[in-house]
Write an enzyme that holds these catalytic residues in place. Structure first.
Site, mmCIF file in Angstrom:
data_model
loop_
_atom_site.group_PDB
_atom_site.id
_atom_site.type_symbol
_atom_site.label_atom_id
_atom_site.label_comp_id
_atom_site.label_asym_id
_atom_site.label_seq_id
_atom_site.Cartn_x
_atom_site.Cartn_y
_atom_site.Cartn_z
ATOM 1 N N CYS A 43 0.816 -1.214 0.000
ATOM 2 C CA CYS A 43 0.000 0.000 0.000
ATOM 3 C C CYS A 43 0.848 1.262 0.000
ATOM 4 O O CYS A 43 0.353 2.343 -0.229
ATOM 5 C CB CYS A 43 -0.902 0.030 1.222
ATOM 6 S SG CYS A 43 -2.148 -1.248 1.206
ATOM 7 N N CYS A 85 -3.349 9.469 5.530
ATOM 8 C CA CYS A 85 -2.284 9.270 6.513
ATOM 9 C C CYS A 85 -2.829 9.463 7.926
ATOM 10 O O CYS A 85 -2.432 8.747 8.844
ATOM 11 C CB CYS A 85 -1.142 10.256 6.276
ATOM 12 S SG CYS A 85 -0.295 9.974 4.721
ATOM 13 N N ASP A 131 2.221 2.599 2.634
ATOM 14 C CA ASP A 131 2.454 3.084 3.995
ATOM 15 C C ASP A 131 1.959 2.083 5.022
ATOM 16 O O ASP A 131 1.041 1.308 4.784
ATOM 17 C CB ASP A 131 1.887 4.494 4.240
ATOM 18 C CG ASP A 131 0.473 4.669 3.744
ATOM 19 O OD1 ASP A 131 -0.209 3.655 3.545
ATOM 20 O OD2 ASP A 131 0.060 5.822 3.565
ATOM 21 N N CYS A 141 5.352 8.318 3.687
ATOM 22 C CA CYS A 141 5.791 9.646 3.306
ATOM 23 C C CYS A 141 5.865 10.564 4.519
ATOM 24 O O CYS A 141 5.578 10.161 5.647
ATOM 25 C CB CYS A 141 4.853 10.213 2.261
ATOM 26 S SG CYS A 141 3.164 10.311 2.857
#
Lengths: 278, 394
Positions: A35, A105, A37, A61
């Site tokens: 994926c 995120c 992350d 990231c």
């Protein structure tokens, strides 16, 4: 280049609480390499249900690392019940906001926290029980529905920004659209600004037409030395009369159709037909 | 080292390049006093038409082409679209296009749209690549059909630097009466090109990849090739591309081509040595790192390296702190959620694709800069790996 807030940069460059808590009371492991992350959150909880220690390991990231870092700062000192109330929006807010494409995120942070709390309480998370909608990123329908409800999502694009669902091959778009329709449709209709009510009494209609002519149409005509008068309203047929300079203008028919009729259709009812008095 | 520290270490030349000072000088008169329209009858404009012709000659020279085969456009993307759409309009009954899975978005998106936006009126064959990014010529041969209108294969790949055998592929297309287009945006100026001896019908190049400004490109159209313009309008460019000439940029591009020819030797010796030093330094200095692309059949300036278990955007932002500029094929840098289509086509595993960094050098890079990067990178990767849940140590 992404526009990250100072807070995001601060947490990215100097992340807090990196690592793993030894003999953790609860562990939350979410995301995957595929994926792009992943986050492993470990918590130490004392006998009063207070989180005394929180550490993270994140692959991802800058915003994934910053979300993880700020999350550990937020939960340390909280009771488990307080921590359970943290939403992804809270995480994003603590960072001074995230670019919309990066909201997933913050969702990953909340998911890891939930998983760690469930692990501590010895529970199994209900979200994973759903049916996988997006196979590229392994997102279930329950996760999508939750994101729609919690963050008031109204488009597929927003769903992708928050959950990643639909961001890969795109094959699940139809399914996502169905989920969106069912989830949002149950609560309220998606109302776009400027939508006109369908039914009007004749009086309401006349009043509204007068208003629009006065406010939107007349000033423009007066600038050119003309004017307009409402003669009759018969169902959807509106009869008007042009005055002054407009009366003798060769383009009066264009004025009526392109300007007056368009304005009235836009602002009153889109079925109206405007005609000039003979 | 401090002298390096003060300025940017620019190793992102496949994205765009510095405008060469000589190019700026050549352009200045046409941004100031000499603003005439090349199409005008008066001398004031006519003299500008003369310099456009001179620039056309210079561009032709670097390609081994004739000036009348050169058409100026606004960018590489316009050239790509013009070539492919021209072929399809020339042969409306032909509904098939052959390309690769590793094309630049300029070609890739156009081909995708040819299928989806036309209700699959057109068919597109996208050639597979192997783990090193190379294509299989037998698969290519089998892909050429009676109704194939055009083949579009890049000369060199922007992400890996891989060089494709376009000379041979063009000859095979010609045998079948199929147009051949190549996106040579990354190849021009870095490897020798002589179109006179080749069967390439269309070639695209872009100014800003070879130290000319952004906003100017070229489409080479081989003499005698049937052509339908994309942008119609005035009679400029012999009726092949309407629109008043971007004179200053065209002059700049002409000068840039001259410089590129002069420096091609240096590109393939000094720049290549710097690239190799950088590559070896990073691969040997950082464990679990790997090269993406072909080791030898590759541009002299490009190195695409994956650092496993860490993510590209995070790497780039740490490099940015040290004023080092490069690119990544990770998902997060593009705004999409999936890593580079080029690396995925090559079957680069996710562990590596997300952590890929592309270094692309130019003649303006120095050994000092290479040493600086070799010095800084290991700590960046180590820092991020310490944070990664997948990193189990060496």
């Amino acid at each position: 280049m992404w526009e990250y807030t100072d807070k995001v940069q601060q947490h990215f460059l100097n992340p807090q609480n990196v690592g793993e808590v030894e003999n953790a009371s609860g562990t939350g492991d979410v995301g995957s390499l595929a994926c792009g992350d992943a986050l492993k959150l470990t918590l130490k909880v004392d006998e009063n249900d207070i989180i005394t220690e929180a550490k993270f390991k994140t692959f991802g990231c800058a915003s994934a690392i910053a979300s993880s870092s700020v999350l550990t700062e937020m939960v340390i000192g909280m009771s488990i019940d307080q921590a359970a109330n943290i939403s992804n929006e809270d995480i994003a807010d603590a960072l001074g906001g995230l670019p919309k494409e990066k909201m997933h995120c913050s969702v990953m942070g909340r998911e890891a926290l939930e998983a760690a709390i469930a692990d501590y309480r010895g529970l199994i998370l209900p979200m994973a029980a759903g049916e996988v909608v997006c196979e590229c990123f392994g997102v279930t329908d329950l996760e999508v529905i939750r994101a729609i409800n919690e963050s008031s999502l109204r488009s597929i694009e927003e769903i992708t920004n928050f959950t990643k669902a639909g961001g890969g091959c795109g094959k699940c778009e139809d399914k996502l659209r169905d989920i969106l329709r069912e989830t949002v449709g149950g609560k309220s209709e998606i109302v776009s600004p400027g939508t006109k009510p369908k039914k009007m009494t004749a009086l309401q209609k006349i009043k509204k037409i007068e208003e629009v002519l006065e406010r939107e149409v007349r000033p423009g005509l007066k600038k050119d030395g003309g004017d307009i008068e409402l003669i009759d309203v018969d169902g959807d047929f509106i009869t008007v009369s042009l005055r002054g300079a407009c009366k003798s203008c060769k383009k009066s028919q264009t004025t009526i159709k392109e300007y007056v009729e368009r304005k009235l259709r836009e602002l009153v009812l889109d079925s109206l037909i405007v005609e000039e008095e003979n | 080292m401090s002298s390096v520290n003060e300025k940017v270490v620019y190793m992102d030349n496949n994205a765009t390049t510095m405008i060469a000072p000589e190019v700026v000088d050549a352009m200045m008169p046409y941004l100031t006093n000499l603003y005439g329209n090349p199409s005008s009858m008066h001398t004031f404009g006519g003299q500008v038409g003369q310099v456009v012709s001179e620039a056309r000659k210079k561009v032709a020279d670097i390609l081994g082409a004739d000036p009348e085969e050169i058409t100026f456009t606004s960018c590489g993307t316009e050239s790509d679209s013009t070539a492919i759409l021209s072929a399809l309009r020339t042969f409306p009954e032909k509904r098939h296009v052959v390309t690769t899975r590793v094309e630049h978005p300029a070609v890739k998106s156009l081909c995708d749209n040819l299928e989806t936006l036309t209700g699959h009126k057109y068919r597109v064959t996208r050639l597979k690549v192997d783990g090193e990014g190379m294509i299989d010529m037998a698969e290519y041969e089998a892909a050429l059909m009676d109704d194939t209108a055009i083949v579009s294969v890049m000369w060199a790949n922007n992400e890996t630097g891989n060089i494709y055998p376009v000379e041979k592929m063009a000859a095979m297309a010609k045998e079948r009466g199929i147009f051949f287009h190549t996106d040579a945006v990354q190849a021009v100026g870095k490897i020798p090109i002589n179109l006179k001896t080749l069967d390439i019908d269309f070639l695209s190049l872009s100014g800003h990849k070879i130290h000319a400004p952004k906003g100017v490109g070229v489409l080479y159209i081989k003499r005698g090739t049937l052509f339908v313009p994309f942008l119609t309008g005035g009679h400029q460019e012999h009726g092949r591309r309407g629109g008043t000439e971007n004179v200053a940029s065209i002059v700049g591009l002409g000068r840039a081509c001259e410089l590129a020819s002069e420096k091609m030797e240096e590109e393939n010796t000094r720049v290549k040595q710097l690239r190799d030093k950088l590559e070896e330094g990073l691969l040997s200095g950082i464990s679990k790192s790997r090269l993406n692309g072909h080791k030898t059949t590759r541009l002299p300036n490009t190195s695409n390296i994956s650092f496993e278990f860490v993510e590209g955007e995070a790497i780039l932002l740490h490099m940015n702190r040290h004023k080092i500029c490069a690119s990544s094929g990770s998902a997060c840098t593009s705004g999409s959620l999936e890593p580079s289509h080029v690396l995925r086509a090559m079957g680069v595993p996710f562990t590596a694709a997300h952590g890929s960094i592309r270094f692309s050098l130019s003649v303006y890079n120095s050994e000092e800069e290479v040493d600086y990067i070799i010095e800084k990178m290991p700590a960046i990767i180590e820092l991020l790996r310490k944070m990664s849940p997948f990193w189990q140590g060496n």
